[in-house]
Design a protein around this motif. Structure first.
Motif, PDB file in Angstrom:
ATOM      1  N   GLU A  10       0.825  -1.211   0.000  1.00 12.88           N
ATOM      2  CA  GLU A  10       0.000   0.000   0.000  1.00 12.88           C
ATOM      3  C   GLU A  10       0.856   1.256   0.000  1.00 12.88           C
ATOM      4  O   GLU A  10       0.522   2.242  -0.661  1.00 12.88           O
ATOM      5  N   THR A  11       1.970   1.232   0.724  1.00 11.26           N
ATOM      6  CA  THR A  11       2.871   2.387   0.734  1.00 11.26           C
ATOM      7  C   THR A  11       3.446   2.617  -0.654  1.00 11.26           C
ATOM      8  O   THR A  11       3.496   3.754  -1.134  1.00 11.26           O
ATOM      9  N   GLU A  28       0.715   4.059  -2.861  1.00 10.63           N
ATOM     10  CA  GLU A  28       0.385   5.432  -2.482  1.00 10.63           C
ATOM     11  C   GLU A  28       1.414   6.427  -3.019  1.00 10.63           C
ATOM     12  O   GLU A  28       1.059   7.443  -3.609  1.00 10.63           O
ATOM     13  N   LYS A  68       1.420   7.278  -6.775  1.00 10.15           N
ATOM     14  CA  LYS A  68       0.326   8.122  -7.274  1.00 10.15           C
ATOM     15  C   LYS A  68       0.644   9.606  -7.188  1.00 10.15           C
ATOM     16  O   LYS A  68       0.025  10.407  -7.868  1.00 10.15           O
TER      17      LYS A  68
END
Length: 142
Positions: free
Chosen positions: A57-58, A61, A64
């Protein structure tokens, strides 16, 4: 898979416990042992899964963000002590990962060989930080 097998063995022992009165002491020990190991393995694997998801997820993130957002994120990471470095290439550079973590407390993320984001903005800030604070750089930090 091992946790599932142990759980099944424990469950079979649980059923046999009520059917075989002569074997209750042995079956009780088998049940406790198999259910305990199954529980420990399940908790451990759940933790590993949680850590892996957090890692992924890091990466997603940060990919993006545009360059301005990455600069703001770097400042926030610097204040929180959670600086990251995103390494691109044909595989992780384990020596770089180890040195950044041990020497500077920087978490390294392997991003693969394809780069689709302006993540170099963040990495440049990390490199500048290392030069200013530690008189070292990513290249020299190996």
């Amino acid at each position: 898979m091992i946790a599932k097998i142990l759980f099944v063995i424990g469950f079979i022992s649980f059923i046999l416990y009520f059917l075989a009165k002569n074997w209750r002491k042995v079956l009780t020990k088998i049940m406790l042992l198999t259910f305990s190991i199954s529980l420990i393995l399940s908790v451990y694997l759940s933790y590993q899964y949680y850590e892996w998801n957090k890692y992924v997820e890091t990466k997603i993130e940060y990919e993006k963000y545009n360059c301005d957002e990455l600069k703001k994120q770097f400042e926030a990471d610097l204040k929180s002590g959670g600086i990251k470095y995103f390494q691109y290439g044909m595989g992780p550079d384990n020596e770089l990962h180890k040195n950044l973590k041990e020497k500077y407390g920087i978490q390294c993320y392997s991003m693969g060989c394809m780069k689709f984001s302006p993540i170099d903005c963040y990495n440049d800030l990390v490199n500048n930080y290392l030069i200013e604070k530690h008189n070292d750089s990513i290249v020299n930090g190996r």
